[in-house]
Motif scaffolding. Sequence first.
Motif, PDB file in Angstrom:
ATOM      1  N   THR A 127       0.843  -1.197   0.000  1.00 19.07           N
ATOM      2  CA  THR A 127       0.000   0.000   0.000  1.00 19.07           C
ATOM      3  C   THR A 127       0.877   1.246   0.000  1.00 19.07           C
ATOM      4  OG1 THR A 127      -1.667  -1.203   1.277  1.00 19.07           O
ATOM      5  CG2 THR A 127      -1.861   1.183   1.207  1.00 19.07           C
ATOM      6  N   VAL A 128       0.536   2.202  -0.848  1.00 18.53           N
ATOM      7  CA  VAL A 128       1.214   3.503  -0.887  1.00 18.53           C
ATOM      8  C   VAL A 128       0.139   4.587  -0.819  1.00 18.53           C
ATOM      9  CG1 VAL A 128       3.185   2.677  -2.229  1.00 18.53           C
ATOM     10  CG2 VAL A 128       1.223   3.638  -3.409  1.00 18.53           C
ATOM     11  N   SER A 129       0.554   5.786  -0.432  1.00 14.26           N
ATOM     12  CA  SER A 129      -0.397   6.880  -0.403  1.00 14.26           C
ATOM     13  C   SER A 129      -0.031   7.895  -1.486  1.00 14.26           C
ATOM     14  CB  SER A 129      -0.423   7.546   0.969  1.00 14.26           C
ATOM     15  OG  SER A 129       0.834   8.077   1.274  1.00 14.26           O
ATOM     16  N   VAL A 130      -1.061   8.503  -2.058  1.00 11.41           N
ATOM     17  CA  VAL A 130      -0.890   9.493  -3.113  1.00 11.41           C
ATOM     18  C   VAL A 130      -1.608  10.760  -2.669  1.00 11.41           C
ATOM     19  CG1 VAL A 130      -1.316  10.058  -5.530  1.00 11.41           C
ATOM     20  CG2 VAL A 130      -0.826   7.703  -4.887  1.00 11.41           C
ATOM     21  N   ARG A 131      -0.859  11.864  -2.582  1.00 14.78           N
ATOM     22  CA  ARG A 131      -1.461  13.159  -2.245  1.00 14.78           C
ATOM     23  C   ARG A 131      -2.028  13.751  -3.527  1.00 14.78           C
ATOM     24  NH1 ARG A 131       2.306  16.655  -1.461  1.00 14.78           N
ATOM     25  NH2 ARG A 131       4.003  15.257  -1.903  1.00 14.78           N
ATOM     26  N   VAL A 132      -3.299  13.500  -3.767  1.00 15.38           N
ATOM     27  CA  VAL A 132      -3.955  13.980  -4.972  1.00 15.38           C
ATOM     28  C   VAL A 132      -4.201  15.480  -4.887  1.00 15.38           C
ATOM     29  CG1 VAL A 132      -5.982  13.692  -6.436  1.00 15.38           C
ATOM     30  CG2 VAL A 132      -5.056  11.736  -5.222  1.00 15.38           C
ATOM     31  N   HIS A 133      -4.461  15.960  -3.689  1.00 18.45           N
ATOM     32  CA  HIS A 133      -4.799  17.363  -3.419  1.00 18.45           C
ATOM     33  C   HIS A 133      -4.379  17.613  -1.981  1.00 18.45           C
ATOM     34  CE1 HIS A 133      -7.577  20.750  -2.617  1.00 18.45           C
ATOM     35  NE2 HIS A 133      -7.457  20.991  -3.907  1.00 18.45           N
ATOM     36  N   PRO A 134      -4.107  18.853  -1.585  1.00 19.24           N
ATOM     37  CA  PRO A 134      -3.716  19.078  -0.186  1.00 19.24           C
ATOM     38  C   PRO A 134      -4.723  18.556   0.834  1.00 19.24           C
ATOM     39  CG  PRO A 134      -3.275  21.036  -1.479  1.00 19.24           C
ATOM     40  CD  PRO A 134      -3.978  20.073  -2.391  1.00 19.24           C
ATOM     41  N   GLU A 135      -5.990  18.464   0.446  1.00 16.58           N
ATOM     42  CA  GLU A 135      -7.021  17.975   1.362  1.00 16.58           C
ATOM     43  C   GLU A 135      -7.409  16.529   1.094  1.00 16.58           C
ATOM     44  OE1 GLU A 135     -10.281  20.674   1.089  1.00 16.58           O
ATOM     45  OE2 GLU A 135      -9.004  22.427   1.357  1.00 16.58           O
ATOM     46  N   VAL A 136      -6.937  15.935  -0.005  1.00 15.10           N
ATOM     47  CA  VAL A 136      -7.344  14.587  -0.398  1.00 15.10           C
ATOM     48  C   VAL A 136      -6.114  13.707  -0.576  1.00 15.10           C
ATOM     49  CG1 VAL A 136      -8.562  13.210  -2.126  1.00 15.10           C
ATOM     50  CG2 VAL A 136      -9.354  15.519  -1.596  1.00 15.10           C
ATOM     51  N   THR A 137      -6.078  12.601   0.183  1.00 17.72           N
ATOM     52  CA  THR A 137      -5.013  11.619   0.050  1.00 17.72           C
ATOM     53  C   THR A 137      -5.645  10.268  -0.242  1.00 17.72           C
ATOM     54  OG1 THR A 137      -3.634  12.819   1.613  1.00 17.72           O
ATOM     55  CG2 THR A 137      -3.049  10.534   1.194  1.00 17.72           C
ATOM     56  N   ALA A 138      -5.143   9.598  -1.267  1.00 20.78           N
ATOM     57  CA  ALA A 138      -5.670   8.289  -1.646  1.00 20.78           C
ATOM     58  C   ALA A 138      -4.714   7.204  -1.185  1.00 20.78           C
ATOM     59  CB  ALA A 138      -5.855   8.216  -3.155  1.00 20.78           C
ATOM     60  N   SER A 139      -5.262   6.134  -0.633  1.00 21.90           N
ATOM     61  CA  SER A 139      -4.479   4.971  -0.241  1.00 21.90           C
ATOM     62  C   SER A 139      -4.618   3.935  -1.357  1.00 21.90           C
ATOM     63  CB  SER A 139      -5.006   4.423   1.084  1.00 21.90           C
ATOM     64  OG  SER A 139      -4.272   3.294   1.459  1.00 21.90           O
ATOM     65  N   VAL A 140      -3.532   3.708  -2.077  1.00 20.33           N
ATOM     66  CA  VAL A 140      -3.563   2.859  -3.276  1.00 20.33           C
ATOM     67  C   VAL A 140      -2.967   1.493  -2.946  1.00 20.33           C
ATOM     68  CG1 VAL A 140      -2.802   2.659  -5.656  1.00 20.33           C
ATOM     69  CG2 VAL A 140      -3.319   4.900  -4.710  1.00 20.33           C
ATOM     70  N   LYS A 141      -3.687   0.448  -3.353  1.00 22.32           N
ATOM     71  CA  LYS A 141      -3.214  -0.922  -3.181  1.00 22.32           C
ATOM     72  C   LYS A 141      -2.467  -1.328  -4.441  1.00 22.32           C
ATOM     73  CE  LYS A 141      -6.995  -2.168  -0.152  1.00 22.32           C
ATOM     74  NZ  LYS A 141      -7.786  -0.944  -0.248  1.00 22.32           N
ATOM     75  N   LEU A 142      -1.207  -1.723  -4.262  1.00 25.13           N
ATOM     76  CA  LEU A 142      -0.388  -2.176  -5.393  1.00 25.13           C
ATOM     77  C   LEU A 142      -0.213  -3.676  -5.315  1.00 25.13           C
ATOM     78  CD1 LEU A 142       2.535   0.411  -5.297  1.00 25.13           C
ATOM     79  CD2 LEU A 142       0.507   0.470  -6.735  1.00 25.13           C
ATOM     80  N   ASN A 143      -0.245  -4.308  -6.455  1.00 28.46           N
ATOM     81  CA  ASN A 143       0.033  -5.726  -6.554  1.00 28.46           C
ATOM     82  C   ASN A 143       1.303  -5.864  -7.391  1.00 28.46           C
ATOM     83  OD1 ASN A 143      -0.231  -8.459  -6.320  1.00 28.46           O
ATOM     84  ND2 ASN A 143      -1.733  -8.647  -7.954  1.00 28.46           N
ATOM     85  N   VAL A 144       2.430  -6.114  -6.732  1.00 24.89           N
ATOM     86  CA  VAL A 144       3.715  -6.210  -7.413  1.00 24.89           C
ATOM     87  C   VAL A 144       3.830  -7.626  -7.974  1.00 24.89           C
ATOM     88  CG1 VAL A 144       6.203  -6.015  -7.171  1.00 24.89           C
ATOM     89  CG2 VAL A 144       4.716  -4.520  -5.848  1.00 24.89           C
ATOM     90  N   VAL A 145       3.950  -7.730  -9.300  1.00 25.32           N
ATOM     91  CA  VAL A 145       4.009  -9.023  -9.974  1.00 25.32           C
ATOM     92  C   VAL A 145       5.297  -9.110 -10.789  1.00 25.32           C
ATOM     93  CG1 VAL A 145       1.507  -9.302 -10.081  1.00 25.32           C
ATOM     94  CG2 VAL A 145       2.673  -8.142 -11.931  1.00 25.32           C
ATOM     95  N   ALA A 146       5.750 -10.338 -11.028  1.00 25.96           N
ATOM     96  CA  ALA A 146       6.950 -10.569 -11.826  1.00 25.96           C
ATOM     97  C   ALA A 146       6.608 -10.378 -13.295  1.00 25.96           C
ATOM     98  CB  ALA A 146       7.471 -11.971 -11.588  1.00 25.96           C
ATOM     99  N   SER A 147       7.448  -9.622 -14.009  1.00 25.55           N
ATOM    100  CA  SER A 147       7.225  -9.422 -15.440  1.00 25.55           C
ATOM    101  C   SER A 147       7.802 -10.597 -16.199  1.00 25.55           C
ATOM    102  CB  SER A 147       7.858  -8.117 -15.912  1.00 25.55           C
ATOM    103  OG  SER A 147       9.262  -8.181 -15.744  1.00 25.55           O
TER     104      SER A 147
END
Length: 148
Positions: A127-147
Amino acid sequence: MKLILTHEVSNLGAPGDIVEVKDGYGRNFLLPRNFAIRWSKGAAKQVESIKAARAARAIHDLDDAKALAGKLEAAPINVPVRAGEGGRLFGAVTVADIAAALEEAAGAVDKRRIEVGNPIKSLGAHTVSVRVHPEVTASVKLNVVASK
């Protein structure tokens, strides 16, 4: 040293803010990268135009930011990376890798707004967080897969 920020700088301020920083930080980091300009009476007049433009964008951006945060949080995003035996990565997942995966899934996201707590060095869910806006932060779920 008194400076006027022209770009957003983490833990310092947003564009148009007048900040007081140590001389070395301003001279060696902020000014060469065009993140700030020196403060003067003439430059202080530019602050008003920078702040007015930022305020106009902020009104429109808040609704857009909430919509983008909803898109980012909706489903896990696959990040393909090179991996070796036992799921160990060759290096770590970089912010640029995450930004590229987010761009494919939800649209352009500035890589400076992505915050990774601990380095991602293994396959699986993270999980990483993305500051989309100073008032809005999104918690993004990443699925790291082998290429392949």
